[in-house]
Design a protein around this motif. Structure first.
Motif, PDB file in Angstrom:
ATOM      1  N   SER A  37      18.902 -26.590   4.213  1.00  0.00           N
ATOM      2  CA  SER A  37      19.928 -27.113   5.338  1.00  0.00           C
ATOM      3  C   SER A  37      19.248 -28.362   6.024  1.00  0.00           C
ATOM      4  N   HIS A  38      20.045 -28.821   6.962  1.00  0.00           N
ATOM      5  CA  HIS A  38      19.581 -30.005   7.795  1.00  0.00           C
ATOM      6  C   HIS A  38      18.762 -29.261   9.185  1.00  0.00           C
ATOM      7  N   HIS A  41      20.232 -27.023  11.722  1.00  0.00           N
ATOM      8  CA  HIS A  41      20.836 -25.598  11.461  1.00  0.00           C
ATOM      9  C   HIS A  41      19.562 -24.422  11.668  1.00  0.00           C
ATOM     10  N   TRP A  74      18.497 -35.985   7.470  1.00  0.00           N
ATOM     11  CA  TRP A  74      19.757 -36.845   7.150  1.00  0.00           C
ATOM     12  C   TRP A  74      19.116 -38.379   6.520  1.00  0.00           C
ATOM     13  N   PHE A  96      23.743 -25.258   3.379  1.00  0.00           N
ATOM     14  CA  PHE A  96      24.677 -25.984   4.323  1.00  0.00           C
ATOM     15  C   PHE A  96      25.033 -27.199   3.843  1.00  0.00           C
ATOM     16  N   ILE A  98      27.621 -30.698   4.369  1.00  0.00           N
ATOM     17  CA  ILE A  98      28.624 -31.395   5.051  1.00  0.00           C
ATOM     18  C   ILE A  98      30.052 -31.585   4.442  1.00  0.00           C
ATOM     19  N   SER A  99      31.056 -31.806   5.299  1.00  0.00           N
ATOM     20  CA  SER A  99      32.307 -31.826   4.851  1.00  0.00           C
ATOM     21  C   SER A  99      32.691 -32.935   3.509  1.00  0.00           C
ATOM     22  N   SER A 312      33.763 -34.514  11.150  1.00  0.00           N
ATOM     23  CA  SER A 312      32.879 -34.127  10.161  1.00  0.00           C
ATOM     24  C   SER A 312      31.985 -33.060  10.597  1.00  0.00           C
ATOM     25  N   TRP A 314      29.879 -29.022   9.059  1.00  0.00           N
ATOM     26  CA  TRP A 314      28.969 -28.579   8.064  1.00  0.00           C
ATOM     27  C   TRP A 314      29.525 -27.061   7.961  1.00  0.00           C
ATOM     28  N   SER A 315      29.037 -26.715   6.611  1.00  0.00           N
ATOM     29  CA  SER A 315      29.781 -25.404   6.250  1.00  0.00           C
ATOM     30  C   SER A 315      28.563 -24.734   5.488  1.00  0.00           C
TER      31      SER A 315
END
Length: 430
Positions: A37-38, A41, A74, A96, A98-99, A312, A314-315
């Motif tokens: 993840s970033h 999160h 990022w 995780f 990003i869109s 935008s 995150w999922s």
């Protein structure tokens, strides 16, 4: 025979041994999975950097799973996840994304989550906005991610500038928004320039949506050559010619705009709602107490009230090469619960579930913007659908927009040229 002192020592050692053994057994019962993840999160889940809550103990208690975080800054996280997904085997169980990453190619490297959702559903799953779910799904209805972090943008307005211009209320239609921004633009008594609105080349997408249009359809049909986008670009060209937006708008970045807004030089700005704290920071801002928040209104010519802003988000996704898909789903389900979503919001996470916005404590702390943000979240969606050449297509589009706004091309000519260059990059034409 053992003395009384020896008995006490024996039982003390036995107690310590049993406690250590119990702890070891408890640890043995805990499953560790690795998460990519970033850093935001990880902070949302475990706290830190001013965050209040560590959800790790609750996660272990509820699921028997502990997380090993592998974070990347990022934009390194984008390249790192692509490399990991391409491996035949991976020690990563949960990602995780990003869109913009949910392109057809990446979806093929992720597990559809529909079976998990059907057999072991997420609490109040309907509380996640459909606009976000559609961007992590394919045309057959397969869902590849559960949104976890997002904000629908809201419209900030400088109440002092509106009052000076004799404007009593924030705009309720897109036409009023343009008219108010135009009326306010000018110069202060000290000579500083006042701009009517924050504006970037991509802002025309919001304008087109306000008029009922857009950029691309979900099936990658080109919409930006149609009248709503042409109208939005021509409108922006007028704002440019009249000095409502800066002459160098194409070169200004987000921090430049924030400085202008904090200096009281911008009447309206479309941003994520948590920027309310930046604009009311007494150490950095000259407009403390002068910032209102509302939704972005649609045109009076359409049959909906709000212009869908760019979101935008995150999922959480399970890679096809996941080391432990079942454990990954347990984590997704836990972090998507109403309780966890609310606690992560207290840690500064931007919630994707409407139930968080309805939480009394959260609503009270963020009363200035919570209603507008909740309404915006329902309609917000990313400007671009995800596809492999999306970044390149975006650059082409914005370059043509700038040429049109600055009078070097007509809006029609610019969008026709953009369509010719972008069409070969779209998935339907690959």
């Amino acid at each position: 025979m053992l003395s009384r002192r020896s008995h006490r020592l024996f039982f003390l050692l036995l107690t310590v041994f049993l406690l250590i053994t119990a702890g070891a057994l408890a640890q043995d019962d805990t499953t560790e999975i690795k998460v990519m993840s970033h850093p935001v999160h990880e902070s949302a889940v475990i706290g830190g950097a001013g965050a209040e809550v560590d959800l790790s103990p609750d996660l272990v208690e509820a699921t028997g799973i502990s997380l090993v975080w592998e974070t990347q800054p990022w934009p390194d996280i984008l390249e790192r996840t692509v490399r990991e997904l391409a491996l035949a085997d991976s020690d990563i169980s949960l990602m995780f994304l990003i869109s913009q990453q949910y392109s057809p190619q990446v979806r093929n490297q992720l597990m559809p989550l529909n079976d998990f959702l059907e057999s072991d559903p997420i609490e109040n799953f309907d509380g996640i906005a459909e606009g976000m779910l559609s961007f992590v799904s394919d045309s057959e209805g397969n869902i590849y991610g559960i949104p976890m972090r997002a904000y629908g943008p809201v419209l900030f307005y400088n109440t002092a500038l509106l009052e000076e211009a004799g404007i009593a209320e924030p705009p309720s239609t897109w036409e009023e928004y343009i008219a108010d921004a135009t009326a306010i633009a000018g110069r202060r008594d000290d000579g500083a320039r006042i701009y009517g609105m924050r504006f970037e080349p991509s802002s025309v997408i919001l304008g087109a949506r306000a008029y009922g249009g857009g950029l691309l359809s979900g099936d990658f049909d080109i919409l930006f050559t149609e009248e709503p986008m042409i109208q939005a670009i021509n409108e922006a060209a007028e704002l440019y010619a009249e000095g409502v937006i800066p002459p160098d708008f194409m070169n200004l970045v987000a921090d430049d705009w924030l400085t202008l807004e904090q200096n009281g030089q911008v009447a309206f700005a479309v941003r994520g709602p948590t920027y309310y704290s930046n604009l009311n920071d007494p150490e950095a801002s000259q407009v403390v107490g002068q910032i209102g928040v509302t939704t972005v209104p649609a045109s009076e010519t359409v049959d909906f009230d709000l212009a869908p802003g760019n979101a935008s988000f995150w999922s959480m996704s399970i890679p096809a090469n996941s080391a432990d898909p079942e454990a990954a789903w347990e984590v997704i389900k836990f972090l998507s619960s109403d309780m966890a979503a609310t606690e992560m919001a207290r840690n500064g996470n931007a919630p994707t579930k409407l139930s968080v916005y309805e939480d009394p404590e959260f609503a009270e702390v963020n009363a200035a913007w919570v209603d507008a943000a909740a309404q915006s979240l329902l309609v917000a969606k990313p400007d671009w659908p995800a596809f492999d050449e999306q970044s390149r297509a975006s650059d082409i589009f914005e370059e043509q927009v700038v040429l049109a706004i600055t009078g070097q091309k007509s809006a029609e000519e610019a969008m026709a040229d953009a369509a010719e260059l972008i069409a070969p990059l779209l998935p339907t034409n690959e």
